[in-house]
Design an enzyme around this catalytic site. Structure first.
Site, PDB file in Angstrom:
ATOM      1  N   ARG A  10      10.024  50.617 -92.990  1.00 31.06           N
ATOM      2  CA  ARG A  10       8.776  51.314 -93.246  1.00 31.06           C
ATOM      3  C   ARG A  10       8.785  51.920 -94.654  1.00 31.06           C
ATOM      4  O   ARG A  10       9.787  52.491 -95.081  1.00 31.06           O
ATOM      5  CB  ARG A  10       8.679  52.432 -92.214  1.00 31.06           C
ATOM      6  CG  ARG A  10       7.354  53.103 -92.067  1.00 31.06           C
ATOM      7  CD  ARG A  10       7.576  54.186 -91.028  1.00 31.06           C
ATOM      8  NE  ARG A  10       6.366  54.757 -90.515  1.00 31.06           N
ATOM      9  CZ  ARG A  10       6.370  55.842 -89.745  1.00 31.06           C
ATOM     10  NH1 ARG A  10       7.534  56.412 -89.412  1.00 31.06           N
ATOM     11  NH2 ARG A  10       5.257  56.334 -89.306  1.00 31.06           N
ATOM     12  N   ASN A  38       6.260  56.129 -98.848  1.00 30.05           N
ATOM     13  CA  ASN A  38       5.358  56.445 -99.944  1.00 30.05           C
ATOM     14  C   ASN A  38       5.327  55.263-100.902  1.00 30.05           C
ATOM     15  O   ASN A  38       6.278  55.040-101.652  1.00 30.05           O
ATOM     16  CB  ASN A  38       5.845  57.721-100.661  1.00 30.05           C
ATOM     17  CG  ASN A  38       4.897  58.156-101.769  1.00 30.05           C
ATOM     18  OD1 ASN A  38       4.309  57.319-102.457  1.00 30.05           O
ATOM     19  ND2 ASN A  38       4.748  59.453-101.942  1.00 30.05           N
ATOM     20  N   GLY A  48      16.693  52.519-102.618  1.00 28.05           N
ATOM     21  CA  GLY A  48      17.143  52.996-103.929  1.00 28.05           C
ATOM     22  C   GLY A  48      17.949  51.980-104.698  1.00 28.05           C
ATOM     23  O   GLY A  48      18.044  52.061-105.920  1.00 28.05           O
ATOM     24  N   GLU A  49      18.542  51.028-103.993  1.00 26.86           N
ATOM     25  CA  GLU A  49      19.489  50.148-104.676  1.00 26.86           C
ATOM     26  C   GLU A  49      19.122  48.672-104.648  1.00 26.86           C
ATOM     27  O   GLU A  49      19.511  47.918-105.536  1.00 26.86           O
ATOM     28  CB  GLU A  49      20.896  50.378-104.100  1.00 26.86           C
ATOM     29  CG  GLU A  49      21.432  51.705-104.571  1.00 26.86           C
ATOM     30  CD  GLU A  49      22.518  52.293-103.688  1.00 26.86           C
ATOM     31  OE1 GLU A  49      23.675  52.159-104.075  1.00 26.86           O
ATOM     32  OE2 GLU A  49      22.209  52.890-102.650  1.00 26.86           O
TER      33      GLU A  49
END
Lengths: 701, 325
Positions: free
Chosen positions: A587, A590, A663-664
């Site tokens: 999911r 944002n 993030g990666e």
């Protein structure tokens, strides 16, 4: 009390950063911005030899310099507990473990005077022969007990050698990636202040709670004595991960010695030996396939370096354990301890260098088989993790590949290399797959309903600049069914209790679990008429048991990267006019901040492909290009059009937020996609990063 | 950082009298290089004499010669209408250097006397003959992939980092200098000493001399100029190869040519051999290549910078071919 329930959820909407105004107006305080009365400054005296002993420090001369208050060194430093972390055993003996390691700390009334005195401090050494030269055939390479963070060193399924011997097509290649430094914009800084028998450390860390715990043990403090505050972070990329970096321990040590608040801020050149970097890697990838490109065997062997202080083994080859189906699959690691600074985490440790090896080799296999590179990956897709056999909680690699190909305009691509000359440029396209583990770690969070109608969430999370605080605000607001404007999320404070740090793409997944659960509980209590006391009503949730009770599944985010490159025919300059990344990351809380993170990941991947390299002069054991002029990080001018898209990836086997972390994954595979495109443009394989003009031009002639 | 005194100069004479014969004094212009070196402990002046208030910040036409004050900021220089109209190569070179922020501050004079960015020079814990004479040159066997291939010595292989100076060299710039003996001028090429065995001595002018400006002769009608720079990232990086060229072609023949190379030597490298080969000959890619090869015959590349020889050769050909088109 009246509560206003809001039907419209916030999750899924592009809320701008809740602390954005504070940041652009300068109201946000970073670690080195905190004003404190009586603050003084510590400056590291770095070792100027790579190995040996300190036999003398002219402390008296330094103490006589203007503004100097004290000098910390092995003879007056507090004795520290052995917490199994060599980089924090500062001033405990006279050994020099690597060039740049702290041999003393000068404390003075201004940073300029501290620096001047530190740089003029005379240190006598007894140098010893050293070895700082990483080589793939280094005789000191050995097989460690485990690789980072806690993975098996070796996996071996089937009979790789026999399968390769019988394979119709074999690719057997070596790939190299260089040392790289994270180079977050904000350098490391730590300020320690004692008050009321507690020490508060203002520092730039991704792991406030973990750092507080480890420093408590290191200094032998009573539990609860250490508080770590890390409200705003100017980037980390793993470089501010756990364990604490030396600046944190030095600040505590110095504040204890002088009885005043002490700040230790590192300069850019000091970050290079002291705060970590990505190890260089040497990889050998062997693929065996049938004539249609279906893998029968995959072997991925990796070598990397560590320091004398810590065994830190990059998990380079684990990328191959979860990516493509192969009945015969072997992965292994070796590491060599050298007289070098300690390598650490850097964005997608393991997967970033490892994907360069495997995804480059897959492109070479596509060429050898005459199969389209996208089709080759589709043919080797699987619904069970190849190394472990565990089913995936969800795996939408194929959707990412197909959607990426569609968005990029891959169809109809002429696979032949060096066929597209456009003025002074050779043009080409390339692609790679990507994955990154979707892990979740135990965390505790609190949420408080106030009589004002507002809610306060407290969790020792970290916002590296990624939007984590904003995402947690949205998750909490939806769980409470209230507008986001009524929710304040407080993070970056170890006093909020156990929490995983901002690392391993685990932040939102780990913090979101107790935040959402505590919010649900609080909403239920309020709805059932529980009275709201003056100090507010608080629900707390610790996710340890819930995380531990999950089914045994293989959980990963997946993605695909596509690159277009142009290579100057005479100068070897490589430009990347287009990159497309398509991701299945569970999911998306944002879409605005998620997209920004992936843009950042792709840009860092481009930077790794073409620019980034920390150059070690092995004779001195130090990195020569230890500044942002000589260590090249991509600028805006290096980045062309970036296209980011998501495929639907519902997954009920993750966590209450349904997130996998992103993030990666944006960096994973990008260097391979670009290197594959450079081959398509020029016909020359690039098996070593970075692909600078020098390498492109030399290999082409 | 060493504590230092700071003074603002009233006029050029006062500035020179403060700095000349005072080895502990330095002029402060934009400070974009000097202040960095002070932070690193490479420069440790006792006194900074701020010259930015001096009236040396104008670009004027002086009977056909263009006079550029030493304190003209890089951004102003690149944007000046007379520079853009008459010497586009100069504007291009400046805009290829540094970043917008640095160009807003950095000065013309300071650019010419900036120091090398060799990683051993800028690290005071390393040996370096330029910083500490006699301590050795670790770059020769070490990290030198962007260091010199021409005019270097066994004592130093540093390069001069400027883009601007390369263009000025191709434009036959003269440099204005004032020292205790008064003002004088010299060709830009004569400002820099050969490396030899004293790489710490970089300039031919007396210690404490103040650069007051540069001047450029007019270019004949029909002259074309161009600058091309190759760097490892697309912006904000020093050159790994650079060519500034001035070319006049008449009836397919080279009637005048001036070529300067960047990133190859301790100063902008005027390619006199190539120019001689080309002057009066055909303006063809073959001739350009032969001239570049002749110039680079003197190249003595190191282990990791041999790529610069073909790179520079191909850049010369590409720039001249473009100008001759």
């Amino acid at each position: 009390m009246t509560r206003t329930w809001q039907a419209a959820p916030s999750v899924g909407h592009p809320l701008t950063r809740v602390e954005g105004l504070d940041k652009v107006t300068g109201r946000a305080r970073y670690a080195a911005d905190i004003a404190l009365p009586g603050l003084v400054y510590g400056w590291v005296v770095p070792a100027t030899i790579p190995r040996g002993r300190v036999i003398g420090i002219d402390v008296a001369a330094t103490l006589a310099m203007p503004g100097v208050l004290a000098v910390l060194h092995p003879h007056n430093a507090p004795r520290l507990a052995d917490i199994g972390e060599g980089t924090l055993a500062l001033f405990q003996n006279d050994r020099v473990a690597h060039r740049g390691a702290p041999v003393a700390l000068v404390i003075a009334d201004t940073p300029e005077r501290a620096r001047e005195a530190a740089e003029r401090t005379a240190v006598d050494y007894l140098p010893e022969p050293h070895d700082a030269d990483f080589r793939p055939d280094h005789p000191g390479l050995y097989t460690p007990d485990h690789v980072n963070p806690n993975n098996a060193t070796t996996t071996d399924k089937g009979d790789v050698d026999a399968a390769i011997a019988g394979a119709a097509v074999v690719v057997d290649r070596e790939y190299r990636t260089p040392a790289q430094h994270n180079n977050a914009m904000e350098p490391h800084s730590a300020t320690a202040v004692w008050a009321d028998d507690r020490v508060t450390l203002y520092t730039s860390t991704q792991y406030a709670y973990t750092v507080a715990q480890s420093l408590t043990r290191l200094f032998g403090l009573a539990p609860g004595t250490m508080r770590v505050v890390s409200e705003h972070i100017g980037g980390g990329f793993g470089n501010k991960g756990a364990p604490a970096r030396p600046d944190a321990a030095l600040a505590v040590m110095a504040a204890t010695l002088v009885g005043r608040p002490v700040r230790v801020t590192l300069t850019r050149p000091q970050l290079y030996p002291l705060t970590g970097y990505r190890t260089p890697t040497a990889q050998r990838v062997r693929l065996g396939a049938d004539e249609d490109g279906r893998l029968v065997a995959l072997e991925h062997r990796a070598a990397s370096q560590t320091s004398r202080l810590v065994e830190f083994t990059e998990q380079t080859a684990i990328y191959s354990r979860a990516m493509y189906a192969a009945d015969n699959l072997r992965t292994s690691h070796r590491v060599v301890a050298l007289d070098v600074p300690t390598p650490r985490w850097m964005r997608a440790p393991g997967e970033a260098p490892g994907s360069f090896g495997l995804e480059s080799a897959m492109d070479e296999l596509a060429e050898a088989c005459g199969v389209d590179p996208v089709e080759l990956r589709l043919r080797n897709d699987t619904q069970a993790e190849p190394a472990s056999g565990l089913p995936f909680s969800s795996r939408r690699l194929a959707e990412c590949l197909r959607e990426g190909a569609r968005r990029f305009g891959w169809a109809g691509r002429d696979p032949r290399p060096a066929g597209r000359r456009d003025g002074r440029w050779w043009r080409g396209t390339g692609m790679a797959g990507a994955h990154y583990p979707a892990r979740t770690a135990p965390t505790t969070a609190h949420v408080t309903a106030l009589r004002s109608g507002d809610y306060v969430v407290r969790v020792a999370a970290t916002d590296l600049g990624t939007g984590a605080r904003t995402a947690l605000t949205q998750l909490a607001a939806d769980a409470l069914e209230v507008p986001v404007t009524t929710v304040r999320v407080l993070i970056g404070d170890s006093d909020f209790g156990p929490a995983h740090g901002a690392g391993g793409s685990m932040g939102t997944a780990s913090w979101g679990w107790p935040v959402v659960t505590a919010c649900h509980d609080l909403a239920h209590r309020l709805a059932s008429g529980e009275p709201l006391p003056p100090e507010g009503l608080t629900s707390t949730f610790d996710s340890t048991d819930a995380v531990g009770a999950r089914r045994d599944l293989s959980r990963y985010a997946f993605g695909a990267h596509f690159a277009e490159v142009a290579v100057d025919v005479s100068t070897g300059e490589v430009r990347v006019p287009r990159l497309t990344g398509v991701y299945a990351v569970g999911r998306v809380v944002n879409p605005l901040t998620a997209r920004s993170q992936l843009l950042g990941g792709m840009t860092m991947g481009l930077s790794c492909a073409l620019l980034e390299e920390s150059m070690m002069d092995a004779r001195f054991g130090g990195f020569v290009n230890h500044n942002l002029a000589d260590y090249h990080v991509a600028t805006n001018a290096d980045v062309g059009e970036l296209d980011v898209a998501f495929v639907d990836d519902p997954d009920d086997e993750l966590n209450p937020s349904g997130v996998k972390g992103l993030g990666e994954i944006g960096i994973v595979g990008v260097p391979a996609a670009i290197a594959n495109a450079v081959w398509h443009a020029t016909g020359v394989r690039q098996r070593e990063l970075p692909i600078g003009p020098a390498r492109a031009i030399t290999s082409g002639q | 950082m060493r504590e230092f005194s700071y003074a603002r100069a009233r006029d050029v004479d006062a500035a020179v009298s403060l700095v000349a014969d005072n080895p502990g004094a330095r002029y402060l212009g934009g400070g974009t290089n000097l202040v960095d070196l002070m932070k690193l402990g490479i420069e440790r002046p006792e006194l900074l004499v701020d010259v930015t208030g001096l009236p040396l910040d104008e670009v004027v036409d002086d009977g056909g010669r263009l006079r550029i004050g030493a304190l003209v900021r890089n951004s102003d220089l690149a944007a000046h209408p007379l520079v853009r109209e008459r010497y586009p190569v100069l504007s291009q070179a400046v805009l290829n250097g540094a970043s917008g922020q640095l160009r807003n501050v950095a000065t013309t004079g300071g650019n010419l006397v900036q120091r090398t960015r060799c990683g051993y020079f800028t690290d005071p814990t390393m040996p370096c003959n330029k910083r500490m004479p006699g301590s050795g040159c670790p770059a020769i066997e070490g990290e030198h992939h962007n260091l010199a291939i021409l005019g270097a010595s066994d004592h130093c292989v540093a390069t001069h980092p400027s883009d601007l100076a390369v263009a000025l060299s191709a434009l036959d710039a003269r440099v204005g200098v004032q020292d205790l003996a008064g003002p004088h001028e010299l060709p830009l090429e004569d400002l820099y000493r050969p490396v030899g065995d004293r790489p710490d001595l970089e300039l031919t002018v007396r210690d404490g001399a103040l650069l007051t400006g540069v001047s450029l002769p007019p270019l004949p009608a029909g002259t074309r100029t161009g600058y091309r720079k190759v760097r490892e990232r697309a912006s904000y990086a020093f050159a790994i190869g650079a060519v500034a060229a001035v070319l006049v072609v008449a009836d397919g023949m080279v009637s005048d040519v001036r070529i300067a190379l960047g990133a190859v030597a301790s100063h902008p490298w005027r390619a006199r051999i190539a120019e001689r080969e080309l002057r009066g000959g055909p303006a063809t890619a073959e001739a350009f290549e032969a001239a570049a090869v002749a110039e680079l015959d003197a190249a003595r590349p190191l282990r990791d910078n041999a790529y610069k020889v073909p790179l520079t050769r191909d850049l010369v050909v590409a720039v001249l071919t473009e100008l001759a088109r």
